[in-house]
Design a protein around this motif. Structure first.
Motif, PDB file in Angstrom:
ATOM      1  N   UNK A 117       0.814  -1.218   0.000  1.00 56.22           N
ATOM      2  CA  UNK A 117       0.000   0.000   0.000  1.00 56.22           C
ATOM      3  C   UNK A 117       0.848   1.269   0.000  1.00 56.22           C
ATOM      4  N   UNK A 118       2.154   1.132   0.231  1.00 55.58           N
ATOM      5  CA  UNK A 118       3.067   2.280   0.210  1.00 55.58           C
ATOM      6  C   UNK A 118       4.248   1.932  -0.693  1.00 55.58           C
ATOM      7  N   UNK A 119       4.420   2.732  -1.732  1.00 55.48           N
ATOM      8  CA  UNK A 119       5.507   2.508  -2.693  1.00 55.48           C
ATOM      9  C   UNK A 119       6.382   3.761  -2.750  1.00 55.48           C
ATOM     10  N   UNK A 120       7.674   3.575  -2.614  1.00 51.62           N
ATOM     11  CA  UNK A 120       8.618   4.692  -2.635  1.00 51.62           C
ATOM     12  C   UNK A 120       9.590   4.512  -3.791  1.00 51.62           C
ATOM     13  N   UNK A 121       9.739   5.568  -4.607  1.00 47.83           N
ATOM     14  CA  UNK A 121      10.618   5.521  -5.783  1.00 47.83           C
ATOM     15  C   UNK A 121      11.698   6.587  -5.654  1.00 47.83           C
ATOM     16  N   UNK A 122      12.923   6.222  -6.043  1.00 50.78           N
ATOM     17  CA  UNK A 122      14.067   7.128  -6.014  1.00 50.78           C
ATOM     18  C   UNK A 122      14.490   7.425  -7.457  1.00 50.78           C
ATOM     19  N   UNK A 123      14.394   8.690  -7.842  1.00 45.32           N
ATOM     20  CA  UNK A 123      14.631   9.090  -9.230  1.00 45.32           C
ATOM     21  C   UNK A 123      16.110   9.265  -9.525  1.00 45.32           C
ATOM     22  N   UNK A 124      16.450   8.992 -10.764  1.00 46.49           N
ATOM     23  CA  UNK A 124      17.832   9.204 -11.219  1.00 46.49           C
ATOM     24  C   UNK A 124      18.149  10.697 -11.244  1.00 46.49           C
TER      25      UNK A 124
END
Length: 616
Positions: free
Chosen positions: A194-201
């Motif tokens: 239910x919680x998704x964390x993305x780290x951008x280039x």
């Protein structure tokens, strides 16, 4: 030349049979003014210009009783052809065909123009103002780009083009069925999905030079809410948090264990928040993303792409791609023209491969099918009628007689390893019994379709008529098939589905507003299907998800809500100098990977072997 050529053609039209090359007519300046809808003064100026261009000779009669004489010097067909060629060189392809069709009789001149395009289309190294030449690929398609807005895309061609201009947080690799990094180099989720964390280039930039930020991700997802075609992708979106400039957290109201696959779909391509906020109407006329190509020009005639020199996953080998939008009817003209083998297109019927080219072939990840409109009254509402059609259609015979890219009878959305070996479920006697018991008395059943699938529709109409089923085919186009009133006027629609991303595209059938299958389902069946989808997303077991999705498909098949027809193959016929060709899940080639082995070869492709692309 265009203005003077137009005036010359107006004269030809005005004076009819008398207006042949070399013929002389007696005509006054006043009569010319009437033909050109202008003043006498302007008529004199136009006449002088036509003389300068060598299109006419003019002998002015001076004094009472002296007449003026005009001699036609140019051949009408030659003039039209040159004019059409000038238009094509400027990228005005549709206008060129319209010019020929409007001013010539039959298809002979249009056919000549189509053959001239042999040398115009293909792979060429073109001179530029710089030191190096630009590797350019030109090819025709017979359907327009309907939209480049990822949130509104329905068609496979549009989705493919969006993937050339925009990127997504992650990508789905169909070869391994795994998710790979894209705009996000890393990600994580909580145990309940239910919680998704993305780290951008770092360092990914839009064409205006601004670096990609978490705010672009937040903006993209938020604008998908509401009445957008792909609002279903954010069906359970609760909140998007920008933790930092390059970290974004997505909170969902419900578990979604395949959210990464959602994030890899064309519908969730990331758009720039500032450019759209500044002037959204202007932005979509020439959209810009972080993808491998940028749009330099997009009109009703063509779409011109240039390589993004700073693309974060490596610059494309091609420098420029010009996609020409042709009138659908021109696909049937010039059947021997090699450029008809250049591009995969659902509107193009008939394909004659140049024998010296290499062939790339793959099984399309989808099917052709008929969905029945359960929201409209008609004979199709009776289960016996729908089931009878399913049992009497001889798919193997249809494949043999229609040929082309049809390859296997279909029993579901997706071909499997067993597909080539499955026997077709056909039972003529059972079909007759069902028709009798249903009380069917020859009522008309309206089925619509478009493009090359019209051949399938016509075949089915003929087959059904042998058993007393009265089918009427409604012929539509890529644009008209989306008309708001269409659903209320048809009993069924014959179309193709293509699954670019495993599970996600299957769910799209039941959740996407405007999707043909979803809109045709009975409300009770649709509600049940959405409940099954929710259970699918909440499962962390791939096997369980497949069981649930198969269950929806089985109910649709058993109750004959859907009539599955054929699986198709994708073909790419490619000149031996062209490398890096591979068909993606949408049936197109990723332009970024195409390259020419020998640069000199781009100048020397034989006239009867214009380079490339694909068809499925």
């Amino acid at each position: 030349m265009n203005a003077t050529a137009e005036k010359y053609l107006m004269l030809l039209s005005k004076f009819g049979p008398l207006a042949e090359k070399g013929s002389e007519i007696v005509v006054s300046t006043d009569e010319l003014a009437l033909a050109w809808y202008c003043s006498t003064r302007n008529a004199k100026l136009i006449t002088h210009k036509l003389v300068e261009e060598g299109l006419i000779s003019w002998h002015s009669g001076r004094g009472r009783g002296h007449v003026s004489k005009l001699t036609f010097l140019a051949d009408k067909d030659s003039l039209l052809l040159v004019w059409a060629q000038e238009m094509a060189r400027k990228g005005d392809y549709k206008q060129a065909f319209e010019l020929l069709q409007r001013n010539s009789y039959g298809t002979a001149l249009t056919d000549r123009f189509a053959h001239w395009l042999n040398d115009h289309f293909g792979y060429q190294a073109e001179a530029t103002s710089g030191v190096e030449s630009a590797d350019t690929l030109r090819f025709p398609v017979y359907v327009p780009i309907i939209t480049m807005d990822p949130s509104q895309v329905y068609c496979a061609f549009d989705a493919h083009m969006i993937r050339q201009v925009f990127d997504r947080l992650v990508e789905y690799d169909p070869r391994t069925c795994e998710i790979v990094p894209s705009l996000a180099h890393s990600w994580e989720s909580n145990a309940s999905a239910t919680i998704w964390t993305f780290h951008l280039r770092k360092g990914i930039r839009f064409p205006n030079g601004r670096e990609l930020q978490s705010e672009d991700v937040r903006f993209t997802l938020e604008r998908m809410r509401g009445d957008k075609a792909h609002s279903w992708l954010v069906r359970s979106l609760k909140e998007v948090q920008c933790i930092s400039a390059r970290t974004v957290r997505i909170l969902l109201n419900e578990p979604n264990y395949i959210f990464l696959r959602f994030a890899s779909s064309a519908g969730m391509s990331i758009v720039p928040h500032d450019l759209i906020a500044a002037d959204e109407t202007a932005y979509w006329r020439q959209p810009a993303g972080t993808g491998p190509f940028r749009i330099s020009n997009w009109t009703a005639d063509c779409c011109d792409l240039v390589a993004n020199p700073d693309y974060f996953q490596g610059r494309a080998h091609l420098d420029r791609i010009v996609i020409a939008f042709m009138p659908a009817e021109t696909a049937q003209l010039g059947e021997d023209a090699p450029w008809q083998q250049m591009i995969r297109d659902e509107e193009l019927i008939g394909l004659n491969k140049v024998e010296t080219w290499n062939t790339h072939e793959a099984l399309s990840h989808g099917t052709s099918l008929i969905t029945w409109n359960m929201g409209k009254e008609g004979a199709h509402q009776k289960y016996g009628v729908r089931k009878a059609m399913e049992l009497l259609i001889n798919r193997q015979k249809m494949i043999r007689e229609l040929g082309e890219d049809r390859i296997y009878p279909s029993r579901g959305f997706r071909p499997t390893k067993q597909t080539p070996f499955l026997e077709e479920e056909m039972d003529i006697e059972e079909a007759r019994r069902l028709l009798r018991e249903s009380g069917y008395a020859g009522e008309e059943i309206v089925i619509c379709s478009k493009g090359s699938l019209l051949a399938d529709a016509d075949w089915i109409q003929k087959r059904c008529s042998e058993f007393g089923i009265n089918i009427r085919i409604r012929r539509e186009t890529t644009l008209s098939v989306r008309a708001p009133d269409l659903l209320s006027e048809i009993d069924g629609i014959l179309f193709c589905v293509v699954f670019a991303v495993e599970e996600v595209c299957e769910i799209e059938n039941y959740e996407q507003a405007g999707n043909f299958l979803r809109e045709h389902l009975h409300p009770e069946v649709r509600e049940w299907a959405m409940e099954q989808v929710s259970s699918t997303l909440a499962s962390d077991s791939a096997q369980r998800r497949r069981t649930l999705l198969n269950g929806i498909e089985e109910r649709l098949r058993e109750q004959s809500h859907v009539l599955f027809l054929t699986h198709r193959k994708q073909n790419a016929y490619v000149h031996e100098t062209v490398k890096g060709v591979g068909l993606n899940q949408l049936g197109w080639m990723d332009f970024k990977n195409i390259w020419l082995e020998n640069e000199a070869a781009s100048f020397n492709v034989p006239e009867d072997e214009t380079t490339m692309i694909s068809r499925s």
